[in-house]
Design a protein around this motif. Structure first.
Motif, mmCIF file in Angstrom:
data_model
loop_
_atom_site.group_PDB
_atom_site.id
_atom_site.type_symbol
_atom_site.label_atom_id
_atom_site.label_comp_id
_atom_site.label_asym_id
_atom_site.label_seq_id
_atom_site.Cartn_x
_atom_site.Cartn_y
_atom_site.Cartn_z
ATOM 1 N N ALA A 1 39.281 10.687 -18.615
ATOM 2 C CA ALA A 1 39.810 9.599 -17.778
ATOM 3 C C ALA A 1 39.321 8.251 -18.292
ATOM 4 O O ALA A 1 40.060 7.266 -18.337
ATOM 5 N N LEU A 2 38.063 8.198 -18.733
ATOM 6 C CA LEU A 2 37.491 6.948 -19.258
ATOM 7 C C LEU A 2 38.181 6.523 -20.551
ATOM 8 O O LEU A 2 38.537 5.351 -20.725
ATOM 9 N N THR A 3 38.345 7.458 -21.466
ATOM 10 C CA THR A 3 38.959 7.071 -22.738
ATOM 11 C C THR A 3 40.441 6.744 -22.553
ATOM 12 O O THR A 3 40.958 5.811 -23.177
ATOM 13 N N ASP A 4 41.123 7.474 -21.669
ATOM 14 C CA ASP A 4 42.517 7.117 -21.338
ATOM 15 C C ASP A 4 42.585 5.683 -20.810
ATOM 16 O O ASP A 4 43.401 4.878 -21.246
ATOM 17 N N PHE A 5 41.713 5.395 -19.864
ATOM 18 C CA PHE A 5 41.749 4.077 -19.228
ATOM 19 C C PHE A 5 41.369 2.982 -20.226
ATOM 20 O O PHE A 5 41.986 1.907 -20.264
ATOM 21 N N PHE A 6 40.408 3.265 -21.074
ATOM 22 C CA PHE A 6 40.008 2.281 -22.085
ATOM 23 C C PHE A 6 41.189 1.982 -23.017
ATOM 24 O O PHE A 6 41.474 0.818 -23.324
ATOM 25 N N LEU A 7 41.870 3.038 -23.460
ATOM 26 C CA LEU A 7 43.017 2.821 -24.351
ATOM 27 C C LEU A 7 44.104 2.005 -23.659
ATOM 28 O O LEU A 7 44.739 1.140 -24.270
ATOM 29 N N GLU A 8 44.284 2.261 -22.380
ATOM 30 C CA GLU A 8 45.287 1.495 -21.611
ATOM 31 C C GLU A 8 44.863 0.015 -21.544
ATOM 32 O O GLU A 8 45.683 -0.888 -21.724
ATOM 33 N N CYS A 9 43.587 -0.225 -21.311
ATOM 34 C CA CYS A 9 43.092 -1.596 -21.227
ATOM 35 C C CYS A 9 43.177 -2.296 -22.589
ATOM 36 O O CYS A 9 43.519 -3.482 -22.677
ATOM 37 N N VAL A 10 42.868 -1.535 -23.644
ATOM 38 C CA VAL A 10 42.973 -2.114 -24.993
ATOM 39 C C VAL A 10 44.416 -2.544 -25.242
ATOM 40 O O VAL A 10 44.686 -3.639 -25.741
ATOM 41 N N ALA A 11 45.356 -1.675 -24.881
ATOM 42 C CA ALA A 11 46.773 -2.012 -25.078
ATOM 43 C C ALA A 11 47.153 -3.265 -24.291
ATOM 44 O O ALA A 11 47.958 -4.086 -24.747
ATOM 45 N N ALA A 12 46.536 -3.434 -23.136
ATOM 46 C CA ALA A 12 46.859 -4.592 -22.302
ATOM 47 C C ALA A 12 46.221 -5.875 -22.820
ATOM 48 O O ALA A 12 46.803 -6.952 -22.724
ATOM 49 N N TYR A 13 45.004 -5.778 -23.326
ATOM 50 C CA TYR A 13 44.235 -6.981 -23.654
ATOM 51 C C TYR A 13 44.288 -7.410 -25.116
ATOM 52 O O TYR A 13 44.122 -8.585 -25.410
ATOM 53 N N VAL A 14 44.416 -6.456 -26.016
ATOM 54 C CA VAL A 14 44.302 -6.804 -27.442
ATOM 55 C C VAL A 14 45.678 -7.128 -28.002
ATOM 56 O O VAL A 14 46.613 -6.340 -27.809
ATOM 57 N N PRO A 15 45.814 -8.275 -28.653
ATOM 58 C CA PRO A 15 47.120 -8.641 -29.211
ATOM 59 C C PRO A 15 47.664 -7.521 -30.103
ATOM 60 O O PRO A 15 46.915 -6.919 -30.879
ATOM 61 N N GLN A 16 48.948 -7.276 -29.960
ATOM 62 C CA GLN A 16 49.619 -6.211 -30.694
ATOM 63 C C GLN A 16 49.306 -6.267 -32.195
ATOM 64 O O GLN A 16 49.279 -7.333 -32.796
ATOM 65 N N GLY A 17 49.061 -5.107 -32.760
ATOM 66 C CA GLY A 17 48.900 -5.029 -34.216
ATOM 67 C C GLY A 17 47.495 -5.295 -34.724
ATOM 68 O O GLY A 17 47.235 -5.156 -35.909
ATOM 69 N N ARG A 18 46.592 -5.669 -33.823
ATOM 70 C CA ARG A 18 45.247 -5.996 -34.303
ATOM 71 C C ARG A 18 44.343 -4.780 -34.429
ATOM 72 O O ARG A 18 43.424 -4.771 -35.229
ATOM 73 N N VAL A 19 44.571 -3.786 -33.620
ATOM 74 C CA VAL A 19 43.769 -2.562 -33.720
ATOM 75 C C VAL A 19 44.693 -1.352 -33.697
ATOM 76 O O VAL A 19 45.801 -1.414 -33.145
ATOM 77 N N GLU A 20 44.229 -0.278 -34.277
ATOM 78 C CA GLU A 20 44.994 0.971 -34.278
ATOM 79 C C GLU A 20 44.003 2.080 -33.938
ATOM 80 O O GLU A 20 42.939 2.186 -34.562
ATOM 81 N N SER A 21 44.313 2.877 -32.963
ATOM 82 C CA SER A 21 43.404 3.965 -32.594
ATOM 83 C C SER A 21 43.509 5.089 -33.609
ATOM 84 O O SER A 21 44.601 5.544 -33.933
ATOM 85 N N VAL A 22 42.352 5.527 -34.099
ATOM 86 C CA VAL A 22 42.367 6.689 -34.987
ATOM 87 C C VAL A 22 41.902 7.936 -34.234
ATOM 88 O O VAL A 22 41.753 8.994 -34.825
ATOM 89 N N THR A 23 41.674 7.767 -32.956
ATOM 90 C CA THR A 23 41.308 8.906 -32.118
ATOM 91 C C THR A 23 42.588 9.514 -31.570
ATOM 92 O O THR A 23 43.449 8.787 -31.077
ATOM 93 N N PRO A 24 42.725 10.826 -31.672
ATOM 94 C CA PRO A 24 43.965 11.443 -31.208
ATOM 95 C C PRO A 24 44.261 11.136 -29.737
ATOM 96 O O PRO A 24 43.347 11.103 -28.901
ATOM 97 N N ALA B 1 37.190 -3.588 -23.060
ATOM 98 C CA ALA B 1 38.505 -3.874 -23.644
ATOM 99 C C ALA B 1 38.852 -5.357 -23.482
ATOM 100 O O ALA B 1 39.395 -5.975 -24.403
ATOM 101 N N ARG B 2 38.526 -5.914 -22.317
ATOM 102 C CA ARG B 2 38.814 -7.331 -22.069
ATOM 103 C C ARG B 2 38.029 -8.202 -23.062
ATOM 104 O O ARG B 2 38.551 -9.167 -23.627
ATOM 105 N N THR B 3 36.766 -7.852 -23.291
ATOM 106 C CA THR B 3 35.953 -8.612 -24.226
ATOM 107 C C THR B 3 36.512 -8.497 -25.643
ATOM 108 O O THR B 3 36.544 -9.475 -26.396
ATOM 109 N N LEU B 4 36.961 -7.299 -25.989
ATOM 110 C CA LEU B 4 37.574 -7.116 -27.303
ATOM 111 C C LEU B 4 38.807 -8.010 -27.434
ATOM 112 O O LEU B 4 39.022 -8.649 -28.474
ATOM 113 N N GLY B 5 39.574 -8.077 -26.359
ATOM 114 C CA GLY B 5 40.729 -8.976 -26.362
ATOM 115 C C GLY B 5 40.318 -10.422 -26.599
ATOM 116 O O GLY B 5 40.943 -11.150 -27.376
ATOM 117 N N HIS B 6 39.229 -10.850 -25.955
ATOM 118 C CA HIS B 6 38.738 -12.224 -26.148
ATOM 119 C C HIS B 6 38.315 -12.458 -27.593
ATOM 120 O O HIS B 6 38.552 -13.532 -28.138
#
Lengths: 403, 403
Positions: A315-338, A395-400
């Motif tokens: 649940a934590l990693t799902d939610f983190f990935l969702e937050c990353v998608a929301a906060y981080v500008p598109q194309g800047r990161v790519e998840s290598v975790t399945p 995730a929000r901090t990563l976005g910043h």
């Protein structure tokens, strides 16, 4: 942040608060001492300090060592610590008592396990298959174990490991969770495949034990090793453990037959007669300060089911990935975790340009993950003390940082 | 006690007081925490607690681990601890910097040293000579190292070791001081003999380092190992050390090539490229709590010369033997420790009937030594914190036990 982003942030923060409020494991965080203002997502490298450890260590140093002195070896809790603490770890990896012994580093235990497996392999079995994507020490030690037992170490991608197993395979060494990508490998299936090929399965649990169910006994694993300073919170460089399945213990022929693994260590006989059970995996005098710190650290697991930890981790990693998608500008990161739960450990690894500088900046802003060469940001989720608000803030901090 | 005995006791007590008053090392005792009322003569098994250790350990646990968390690995004193602490030990064993590395147990280091030595030996050298009177783990590990490198382990009494060395000898493993008898072996002469035979000399320093000068460099020793929990006071099971003479470092081919011994550990490359220097002897992640406890413990040696320690050690064991002769009824004990200074370590071993019960009784009366099967009372003299009054009281109490 723009207005829609602000709204999205408020929504995610609210979601996080709701998830934390509903989290049955949320109360466990008070079993740990964490610095204020920090989101700690590196417990998959060094676990946080369990609250009871400082007092226990002080007692071991000042009373057991300082006052009791040598008497603590004969009358205290010291001598049997490796097998006693092994039995504390056993349920966390799905092992019945008497099969896990604590001591030495992961590398040293891997050497014992691989040489032990090689010596149990049938005639004509000349190859040791080794996970090619492994944490490197496993590959280095496997090469040495192969060289010293007359085998050939053959690197293999885990996705092709089952196909590579055959009549020449003595044993296969695999990681349950890949340290870099966070990919969870199919321990039951690959162990079955090894056995179908007549080979032994040796698993490295460093990145899975304490984060998800392992099921060593249930899946018939032959040997396993793991460290205790990640999800088990044993402290920096705390001793590792070795699992030898009960059916192999009598035949387990350790390359490190130290006096602590002797059937009668204090008889001081010139011939080595190995002890029965997991104790045979012991070597020299156990490192008591670290051992007993680890034992106290394991109190954090009292009453905790690994299955509940796994549910929260996903649940934590799902939610983190969702937050990353929301906060981080598109194309800047790519998840290598399945993305698939069945293939995900308890971390999220994001590939990005300039990863080292990004992580330095995150740490400066109080979000501690780590960097893995060449381009990976690694975020470990340790359900005993990380919550959903932490994931959102990270995730929000990563976005910043990218903002 | 009869009147003449009382007079003799008063005389010995007075002698002891005079010797303590004149002892230039007497002030060092305050660097240790020892329980009141106890004479501790088992520092050759587990050294006493140095006064600065509890505070340092508390700092490592609470601040470095608890607050700094993973940052202590990158910015703190952790990563370089094995070689840094090795350089603290080096002068105590007569080694220039860069040749000693701390970590793992004595048994594990012995395996590295013996396999390393076997791999450096010339062709046709098929034998590993092993001190037959050794602490047993050395023999067990030597047998494994020999088996795994194609050598034959040949037990030899140290008194006949020089004569046994020949063109088939790859290496010889000897103890500097015998753990049971306290006999000091001729490290310079036996090392010369090994070299004259074209073999390598590997020494176990567990019972000599910190009690007497070793002179590893001066005598051209090839490899050495030792523990740190006896005369070096590192704490129960504290990490051991490995000495690799500088001239062998480039050729040292460790059987345990863990990632910590890699030239670039964080490059995480699949091929092993060994680091230069003593660092090559590292294996896995060092056990930080125990490492840094040991480092703090070594502060007890600040400004202390091993030569002065040796002089006091011999004076203490001489005086203890004199007191034993005065207090213990004739024929009840026999010293198995050589009388000649050149052959005596820093302990006195007395053979007696019912030794285990005698030692239990001594301990009940506050004199802590230890028992070694089958019939030895072992008294270790650690000049940093044992004085002449302690020696007198120990012998007097022993007399009472027999009285």
């Amino acid at each position: 942040m723009s207005e829609p982003t602000t709204r999205r942030a408020a929504e995610l923060a609210e979601r996080a608060a709701g998830l934390d409020a509903a989290d049955p494991l949320a109360g466990l965080r008070k079993r740990f001492t964490l610095p204020d203002g920090v989101v700690y997502l590196d417990g998959n490298s060094l676990g946080a300090l369990p609250a009871g450890v400082p007092e226990r260590v002080a007692e071991v140093v000042s009373r057991e060592w300082g006052t009791e002195l040598i008497r603590s070896w004969s009358s205290g809790t010291w001598w049997t610590a490796p097998e006693r603490i092994g039995d504390r770890i056993a349920p966390l990896v799905g092992a019945a008592p008497g099969q896990v012994v604590v001591g030495d580093s992961t590398s040293v235990n891997l050497f014992k396990a691989l040489v032990g497996a090689a010596r149990l392999a049938g005639p004509g079995r000349t190859e040791l298959l080794v996970d090619a994507s492994t944490f490197p020490t496993d590959g280095y030690i496997a090469a040495s174990a192969a060289r010293m037992t007359g085998l050939t170490a053959v690197p293999v991608d885990p996705s092709r490991a089952a196909a590579a197993m055959g009549e020449r395979t003595a044993a296969v060494l695999l990681n349950h969770v890949d340290y870099r990508s966070g990919r969870l490998h199919d321990l039951p299936g690959l162990t079955r495949a090894a056995h179908a090929a007549g080979a032994l399965a040796v698993w490295d649990l460093c990145h899975s034990a304490g984060a998800l169910p392992v099921g060593l006994d249930a899946h018939g694993v032959d040997f396993a090793v793991g460290c205790t300073y990640k999800y088990l919170n044993g402290g920096p460089g705390s001793p590792a453990y070795l699992y030898v399945a009960e059916r192999h213990q009598e035949g387990f022929d350790s390359p490190l037959p130290g006096w602590n693994g002797h059937a009668e260590p204090f008889a001081m006989t010139p011939e080595y007669a190995p002890a029965a059970g997991a104790v045979r995996g012991r070597v020299g005098t156990p490192d008591i300060l670290s051992m007993l710190a680890l034992e106290a650290a394991l109190d954090a697991w009292d009453g905790v089911e690994v299955e509940a930890v796994r549910a929260k981790s996903l649940a934590l990693t799902d939610f983190f990935l969702e937050c990353v998608a929301a906060y981080v500008p598109q194309g800047r990161v790519e998840s290598v975790t399945p993305a698939a739960h069945a293939e995900r450990g308890s971390q999220v690894s994001l590939r990005t340009e300039g990863a080292r500088a990004v992580m330095d900046e995150l740490i400066a802003r109080g979000v501690i993950g780590d960097f893995r060469a060449p381009d990976v940001l690694r975020f470990g989720f340790t359900p005993l003390y990380v919550g959903f608000a932490d994931a959102e803030r990270a995730a929000r901090t990563l976005g910043h940082v990218f903002g």
